[in-house]
Design an enzyme around this catalytic site. Structure first.
Site, PDB file in Angstrom:
ATOM      1  N   GLU A 126       2.568   5.037  -3.968  1.00 31.57           N
ATOM      2  CA  GLU A 126       2.713   5.856  -5.143  1.00 31.57           C
ATOM      3  C   GLU A 126       4.165   6.647  -5.214  1.00 31.57           C
ATOM      4  OE1 GLU A 126       0.158   5.763  -2.854  1.00 31.57           O
ATOM      5  OE2 GLU A 126      -0.953   4.577  -4.076  1.00 31.57           O
ATOM      6  N   ASP A 170       0.912  -1.160  -0.004  1.00 33.78           N
ATOM      7  CA  ASP A 170       0.052   0.214   0.040  1.00 33.78           C
ATOM      8  C   ASP A 170       0.661   1.181  -0.070  1.00 33.78           C
ATOM      9  OD1 ASP A 170      -2.507   1.581   0.149  1.00 33.78           O
ATOM     10  OD2 ASP A 170      -2.311   1.304   2.451  1.00 33.78           O
ATOM     11  N   ASP A 213      -8.982   3.600  -2.197  1.00 32.39           N
ATOM     12  CA  ASP A 213      -9.878   4.264  -1.031  1.00 32.39           C
ATOM     13  C   ASP A 213     -11.274   4.663  -1.632  1.00 32.39           C
ATOM     14  OD1 ASP A 213      -7.993   3.201   0.680  1.00 32.39           O
ATOM     15  OD2 ASP A 213      -7.462   5.241   1.192  1.00 32.39           O
TER      16      ASP A 213
HETATM   17  C1  GLC Z   1      -4.784   3.363   2.869  1.00 30.53           C
HETATM   18  C2  GLC Z   1      -5.484   2.074   1.991  1.00 30.53           C
HETATM   19  C3  GLC Z   1      -6.215   1.304   2.780  1.00 30.53           C
HETATM   20  C4  GLC Z   1      -5.635   1.053   4.199  1.00 30.53           C
HETATM   21  C5  GLC Z   1      -4.905   2.392   5.072  1.00 30.53           C
HETATM   22  C6  GLC Z   1      -4.623   1.986   6.098  1.00 30.53           C
HETATM   23  O1  GLC Z   1      -5.613   4.265   2.950  1.00 30.53           O
HETATM   24  O2  GLC Z   1      -5.756   2.291   0.579  1.00 30.53           O
HETATM   25  O3  GLC Z   1      -6.568   0.252   2.001  1.00 30.53           O
HETATM   26  O4  GLC Z   1      -6.842   0.492   5.007  1.00 30.53           O
HETATM   27  O5  GLC Z   1      -4.306   3.010   3.990  1.00 30.53           O
HETATM   28  O6  GLC Z   1      -3.530   1.072   6.018  1.00 30.53           O
END
Ligand code: GLC
Length: 760
Positions: free
Chosen positions: A352, A349, A461
């Protein structure tokens, strides 16, 4: 402008574009196919049904001797501009993870991977960049891929009716043109950028996540809840709170005292665990990962050459330089070490990379706030509103640097869009290296074309909003056009509060997303299948069971994608490009070779209009037959419009609570056959790479009509895996009657005559 041309298999032409011969191409790593010829001077090149010709300044694209597009390439003050003039009514499809309709006309899109928490329809960029699209009309189809890993922008007939204006913020890049049928363009694109990995069977199961299940007790209680309620589930996710102070590759020993024992307990209950792994490494003396990387010079640097510093979950962090092969190797080893205690998959995650802020940015914001004065009037209000925007979406890419394998320093701006791609690559290469016989499982938020070689993508998200459910239906198809076979949205929506009806409708869509995971944000209402009461739980369970019943069909489609590049999700226009109504029908799609699914995405709806293209269709739930055209389909909450194509089949099995192997104890073939149909049943151990050594079974099931009888034939096609003796049941509708039968499958195949029953 300086051009070089290369021909690739599958009627693909590469045009290397440079402002001057000295300009550097920053390789993205997307293309792995090898060219078959280098062409010094291009006068013309033939695609499937179009041809391109070059004269001094422009490229002309024609179909059956009629010109339909013109491509001009020119220098601008900011880089290079491409203008493609197309025709009235041409559809433009693709661009992967962008909000908006399937047909991309009339909007501007940006390609600069960004952690955008609001997927509003005004947004022009998200976490991934897929600068690939096709121009389509009933008589032609041509694909374009602007392979540039830095910033680019595409105005698709927004400023000018029939012009696609592409601005590339660099002096050199590669353009790929591919001509074929629409689905052939995607298959060719996959040929160019690599086949999708074969995932283990359990990744096709239902998956449950939340930010966060914060401790061992909660994880266990959620898992038990699934089993007690007999709701199938294969995977549980651990979000950032399992870590100690958000330090990657650590466990918070207070909340997770014995992770190894926990993972093994969950495994015994039939659950796999996937853990989040973010790229930001906490700056903390004595933290091994940090010390090691700092010492070895593995972090991205600032202009002074010291590690670039920014703030994410762990506070002050540095960012591994995944552009560099040594760093990728190091990271891959770390991931593999971490996995060893029994983690089943890795969830990448924030890659980017997402940056909350840099110390400089905080200073800037402070100055802005200090200078605020009521006398500024509207401007003050405007400035205040801009602050969160500035804070979040700031382009930090200019401020940090990478080193390539030869020691050359490259600004992140130039290669920004492949940070997540390379993190996923590092993870994949590490896992395949250390776990040689296991299929790696990596989920990523940020991606670039070619990502399907390493991992799978989810769309980030989203929010628990009906309009975003619709948006995800469109995005799923746009991603498939750009070669991302295995993807899906957070079922139920991530941000905001879900409710029972929305969760049911999103779960129904989720059954027909390749990736089927329910996930929600911290501070929002719980949205596990039982969260909204018995009425909703019952329907959600029924649909999750439908997913498990369809696993033989979906797994065979997954293998087909791995072998041929044929996507699991296909927009209707793939099969009926000559029917322009399919260009509009972006709220329905084909799922595998036989099903058309039209999810309900409006609150309080009890049905919807569905466009059924080209042939007759059978309603999956009640067997009603529909002629092609528009139909209003009743779909109360416990149903959704789902159709089986004429002369096609589905392979199904008894749903289970979780799946370990892709070898089915019993099978049921259902279908709608008026002349003949066939389907492939692919089976293997579901987890290992032994299928590469023939440890699989591929059988073909055929049904055909002779007189008023239906015959079924099963014959082994390939593979050396022996499945145990089992029953294959048939239930085939021929438009007036149902034909049933049973076949005892002992491995060698055979023919059986089905028995005609009056349809009830
Ligand atoms: C980001 C991710 C989400 C995750 C959050 C906390 O927003 O896209 O899926 O739950 O981080 O890690």
């Amino acid at each position: 402008m300086n051009y070089k041309f290369k021909k690739f298999p599958g009627r693909i032409l590469e045009i290397e574009v440079k402002s001057s011969p000295e300009d550097t191409i920053y390789e993205s790593g997307a293309v792995i196919a090898k060219p078959i010829a280098v062409v010094d001077r291009l006068s013309s090149f033939y695609f499937h049904n179009s041809r391109i010709e070059r004269d001094e300044k422009i490229f002309t694209i024609s179909c059956q001797k009629e010109k339909w597009a013109e491509l001009k390439i020119m220098e601008t003050s900011k880089g290079i501009r491409l203008i493609i003039e197309i025709e009235d009514g041409d559809g433009v499809f693709g661009l992967g993870e962008e909000v908006g309709p399937l047909n991309k006309r009339g909007r501007t899109y940006e390609f600069y991977n960004t952690d955008e928490p609001e997927h509003a329809s005004t947004k022009t960029k998200l976490y991934s960049s897929f600068p690939m699209f096709m121009v389509l009309s009933p008589k032609k189809a041509l694909g374009f891929f602007v392979d540039y890993p830095g910033y680019s922008k595409m105005d698709i007939c927004h400023e000018e009716e029939n012009k696609i204006i592409i601005d590339v913020a660099g002096q050199a890049f590669k353009l790929y043109l591919q001509g074929d049928t629409p689905d052939g363009i995607t298959a060719n694109f996959v040929e160019l950028t690599g086949k999708p990995i074969l995932l283990p069977i359990w990744m096709l199961g239902y998956q449950q996540s939340r930010w966060s299940y914060p401790d061992e007790k909660t994880v266990l209680s959620i898992s038990r809840e699934f089993r007690n309620r007999s709701i199938p589930c294969d995977v549980i996710y651990l979000d950032i709170d399992y870590m100690e102070n958000f330090k990657v590759f650590t466990w918070d020993k207070k909340k997770f005292p014995d992770p190894k024992a926990l993972l093994s307990k969950l495994r015994d209950m039939g659950f796999k665990v996937i853990t989040i792994v973010d790229p930001g490494v906490k700056v903390e003396e004595g933290y091994e990962l940090y010390e090691e990387a700092k010492e070895a010079g593995y972090f991205c640097t600032n202009s002074a050459g010291t590690p670039f510093e920014a703030y994410v979950w762990p506070g002050k962090s540095h960012f591994p330089d995944f552009y560099n092969a040594r760093v990728r190797k190091w990271w891959g080893d770390k991931v593999s070490e971490f996995k060893a205690i029994g983690v089943a998959g890795i969830w990448n995650d924030m890659n980017e990379p997402s940056i909350f802020f840099t110390p400089e940015l905080i200073e800037e914001i402070k100055t802005t706030v200090k200078n605020l004065s009521p006398d500024l009037g509207m401007l003050a209000d405007f400035t205040i509103n801009q602050i969160p925007y500035e804070k979040r979406y700031r382009d930090h890419g200019k401020k940090f640097f990478h080193k390539d394998d030869h020691g050359n320093v490259i600004s992140n701006r130039q290669i920004h869009n492949i940070y997540g791609f390379n993190m996923t690559r590092a993870t994949y290469e590490g896992l395949i290296n250390h776990y040689k016989t296991e299929r790696p499982v990596i989920l990523t938020r940020s991606a670039y074309p070619g990502i399907q070689r390493y991992g799978i993508l989810w769309t980030g998200d989203n929010a628990s909003l009906w309009e975003q459910l619709y948006q995800e239906i469109q995005m799923l198809q746009s991603l498939a056009i750009t070669g991302v076979n295995f993807t899906g949205s957070d079922v139920g929506g991530f941000g905001g509060d879900c409710n029972g009806e929305l969760l049911v409708r999103w779960t129904q869509f989720g059954v027909f997303q390749p990736f089927f995971r329910n996930h929600s944000a911290i501070g929002t209402r719980n949205q596990e299948p039982w969260s909204f009461g018995e009425k909703y739980e019952r329907i959600i369970k029924k649909f999750i069971e439908l997913r498990y019943a369809l696993l033989p069909y979906i797994y065979s489609a997954l293998k087909e994608a791995h072998d041929t590049g044929q996507m699991i999700v296909n927009p209707l226009l793939y099969k009926w490009p000559e029917d322009e109504k399919t260009y509009e029908a972006d709220d329905e799609y084909l799922f595998g070779p036989s099903l058309l699914v039209a999810p309900i995405y409006k609150a309080n709806a009890t049905g919807r209009t569905v466009y059924l293209p080209g042939m007759r269709w059978m309603n999956f739930f009640n067997g009603r037959i529909y002629e092609p055209g528009y139909h209003y389909i009743e779909a109360p909450l416990d149903s959704l419009p789902l159709f089986v194509a004429e002369n096609s089949l589905l392979s199904m099995t008894e749903p289970s609570q979780y799946v370990e192997k892709a070898i089915w104890k019993g099978l049921k073939i259902i279908g709608f056959v008026t002349s003949n149909a066939s389907i492939c049943i692919y089976e293997d151990d579901g987890v290992s790479l032994k299928y590469l050594d023939k440890a699989f079974s591929r059988k073909r099931v055929e049904i055909w009509k002779t007189g008023d009888k239906l015959l079924a034939r099963i014959h082994p096609e390939a593979g050396e895996l022996k499945t145990s003796e089992r029953k294959i049941n048939f239930e085939i509708f021929d438009g007036t009657h149902t034909h049933v039968g049973e076949f005892i499958d002992k491995g060698e195949g055979g023919v059986v005559e089905l028995e005609k029953k009056l349809k009830n």
